[in-house]
Scaffold this motif. Structure first.
Motif, short mmCIF file in Angstrom:
data_model
loop_
_atom_site.label_atom_id
_atom_site.label_comp_id
_atom_site.label_asym_id
_atom_site.label_seq_id
_atom_site.Cartn_x
_atom_site.Cartn_y
_atom_site.Cartn_z
N MET A 1 0.79 -1.18 -0.15
CA MET A 1 -0.07 -0.02 -0.14
C MET A 1 0.73 1.08 -0.01
N LYS A 2 2.10 1.37 0.66
CA LYS A 2 2.80 2.24 0.74
C LYS A 2 3.56 2.65 -0.55
N ALA A 3 3.83 1.31 -1.21
CA ALA A 3 4.50 1.62 -2.64
C ALA A 3 3.51 1.99 -3.57
N PHE A 4 2.36 1.62 -3.17
CA PHE A 4 1.30 2.40 -4.33
C PHE A 4 1.17 3.89 -4.10
N PHE A 5 1.01 4.51 -2.90
CA PHE A 5 0.89 5.84 -2.77
C PHE A 5 2.18 6.58 -3.22
N GLY A 6 3.27 5.89 -3.01
CA GLY A 6 4.61 6.45 -3.40
C GLY A 6 4.66 6.65 -5.04
N ARG A 7 4.02 5.70 -5.58
CA ARG A 7 4.00 5.79 -7.13
C ARG A 7 2.98 7.01 -7.66
N ILE A 8 1.86 7.02 -7.00
CA ILE A 8 0.83 8.04 -7.27
C ILE A 8 1.62 9.43 -7.13
N THR A 9 2.32 9.56 -5.94
CA THR A 9 3.03 10.86 -5.60
C THR A 9 3.99 11.17 -6.62
N ALA A 10 4.92 10.21 -7.10
CA ALA A 10 5.88 10.43 -7.93
C ALA A 10 5.27 10.81 -9.48
N LEU A 11 4.19 10.14 -9.69
CA LEU A 11 3.53 10.51 -11.15
C LEU A 11 3.15 11.98 -10.94
N ALA A 12 2.50 12.42 -9.63
CA ALA A 12 1.73 13.64 -9.62
C ALA A 12 3.00 14.83 -9.75
N LEU A 13 4.11 14.30 -9.25
CA LEU A 13 5.17 15.37 -9.30
C LEU A 13 5.73 15.48 -10.68
N ARG A 14 5.89 14.17 -11.42
CA ARG A 14 6.40 14.31 -12.83
C ARG A 14 5.46 15.26 -13.64
N LEU A 15 4.03 14.89 -13.47
CA LEU A 15 2.85 15.51 -14.37
C LEU A 15 2.23 16.53 -13.60
N ARG A 16 3.00 17.74 -13.07
CA ARG A 16 2.54 18.40 -12.29
C ARG A 16 1.56 19.61 -12.72
N TYR A 17 1.68 19.84 -14.22
CA TYR A 17 0.61 20.76 -14.71
C TYR A 17 -0.41 19.85 -14.98
N LEU A 18 -0.34 18.64 -15.19
CA LEU A 18 -1.75 17.87 -15.44
C LEU A 18 -2.44 17.70 -14.22
N THR A 19 -1.66 17.58 -13.24
CA THR A 19 -2.22 17.33 -11.74
C THR A 19 -2.96 18.74 -11.26
N LEU A 20 -2.19 19.65 -11.48
CA LEU A 20 -2.93 20.91 -11.38
C LEU A 20 -4.28 21.22 -12.11
N LEU A 21 -4.12 20.68 -13.39
CA LEU A 21 -5.49 21.12 -14.33
C LEU A 21 -6.57 19.96 -13.49
N PHE A 22 -6.38 18.91 -13.28
CA PHE A 22 -7.25 18.04 -12.44
C PHE A 22 -7.94 18.64 -11.53
N VAL A 23 -6.75 19.21 -10.58
CA VAL A 23 -7.55 19.79 -9.14
C VAL A 23 -8.44 21.08 -9.87
N VAL A 24 -8.03 21.77 -10.55
CA VAL A 24 -8.96 22.76 -10.82
C VAL A 24 -10.33 22.38 -11.58
N VAL A 25 -10.20 21.43 -12.06
CA VAL A 25 -11.56 20.67 -12.76
C VAL A 25 -12.35 20.43 -11.75
N LEU A 26 -11.83 19.58 -10.85
CA LEU A 26 -12.58 19.20 -9.53
C LEU A 26 -13.16 20.38 -8.74
N MET A 27 -12.47 21.35 -8.60
CA MET A 27 -12.88 22.52 -7.85
C MET A 27 -14.29 23.04 -8.51
N VAL A 28 -14.17 23.28 -9.86
CA VAL A 28 -15.14 23.70 -10.64
C VAL A 28 -16.22 22.91 -10.77
#
Length: 285
Positions: A1-28
């Protein structure tokens, strides 16, 4: 489970712009959902409590407890849906009772039962009414005839227009001692007008107010106002014309009684015409 969340965190940092866009869409989407949500479909939230306030005036805490609190609680205890009763009793405001019930009950139906229970509570009433078979006007006249002069004078001291607002029928119902005592009181009181007073104000207070106050449908008469407001004519402010001034001498309040009232008084006490001599004679009693 720890490795799973680690991969998600690494993916979010690598695709930071896509992550920010996803957060903005969720807020809207969240804001849109909150605005368009049909709140009328949400079930109403009602606390399983009912508050009863029984106001009391002129009673001690012990009297409120015996007359209000205990009687209301006894009736509320007959309602099976109520599981607990808490009350606070004081002189002011009176009895405050909290009736608690279980969740899930129909509060409207329960309130209807509580109102019906309160309506069944017998409470003493302070009502003056004629006995059965007796004419109410005759009963009222009898009560008025028993009034002492001290009561009339006490009320007149609290309300200076009280005696002048009594109708001729009320004066006729008074006993002779009370009537004479009230007349002596008025004869010994003088008009508090100053030596220089507006003539219109004197006319209103001495002639119009007693006449209006003597009407059956009028309860109280008060006079206010009298300010001089500046006027403008073609852009030029006009000077207010001073009201005429009337030089007067202090006179007995007895002279303010209306002719109809004095006709009743004179016929009952055998007095003469209402004038300064009559007022002076009564003032010496």
């Amino acid at each position: 489970m720890k490795a799973f969340f680690g991969r998600i965190t690494a993916l979010a940092l690598r695709l930071r712009y896509l992550t920010l866009l996803f957060v903005v869409v969720l807020m809207v989407l969240g804001i849109q959902a909150a605005v368009t949500q049909k709140q009328e479909l949400l079930p109403p939230i009602e606390f399983p409590q009912t508050f009863i306030l029984a106001q009391a005036n002129g009673m001690t805490s012990e009297e409120v407890m015996e007359i209000l609190t205990k009687r209301i609680e006894a009736e509320l205890a007959t309602i099976p849906e109520i599981i607990n009763l808490q009350s606070t009793t004081s002189t002011v405001p009176g009895a405050f009772i909290t009736a608690a019930n279980d969740f899930g009950l129909n509060q409207e139906a329960l309130r209807a039962k509580i109102l019906a229970a309160i309506d069944r509570v017998w409470l003493p009433k302070r009502v003056l009414q004629a006995p059965a078979g007796e004419n109410p006007r005759t009963f009222s006249a009898q009560l008025i005839s028993e009034l002492p002069a001290e009561v009339l004078i006490y009320i007149a001291q609290k309300d200076s227009n009280f005696l002048f607002q009594l109708s001729p029928d009320v004066w006729r119902a008074l006993n002779e001692d009370a009537m004479r005592g009230a007349l002596v009181y008025l004869a010994n009181r003088v008009d508090q007008s100053t030596d220089a007073k507006n003539a219109l104000e004197l006319l209103v207070n001495k002639e119009i107010v007693p006449q209006i106050g003597g009407l059956e449908t009028v309860g109280n008469v008060s006079v206010s106002g009298g300010q001089d407001l500046p006027e403008e004519t073609n852009g030029i402010e006009a000077q207010a014309t001073p009201a005429p001034v009337l030089q007067t001498q202090p006179e007995s309040l007895l002279l303010r009684l209306s002719p109809k009232v004095w006709h009743v008084i004179a016929g009952k006490l055998g007095l003469g015409e209402l004038n300064s001599e009559t007022a002076a004679s009564l003032a010496r009693e």
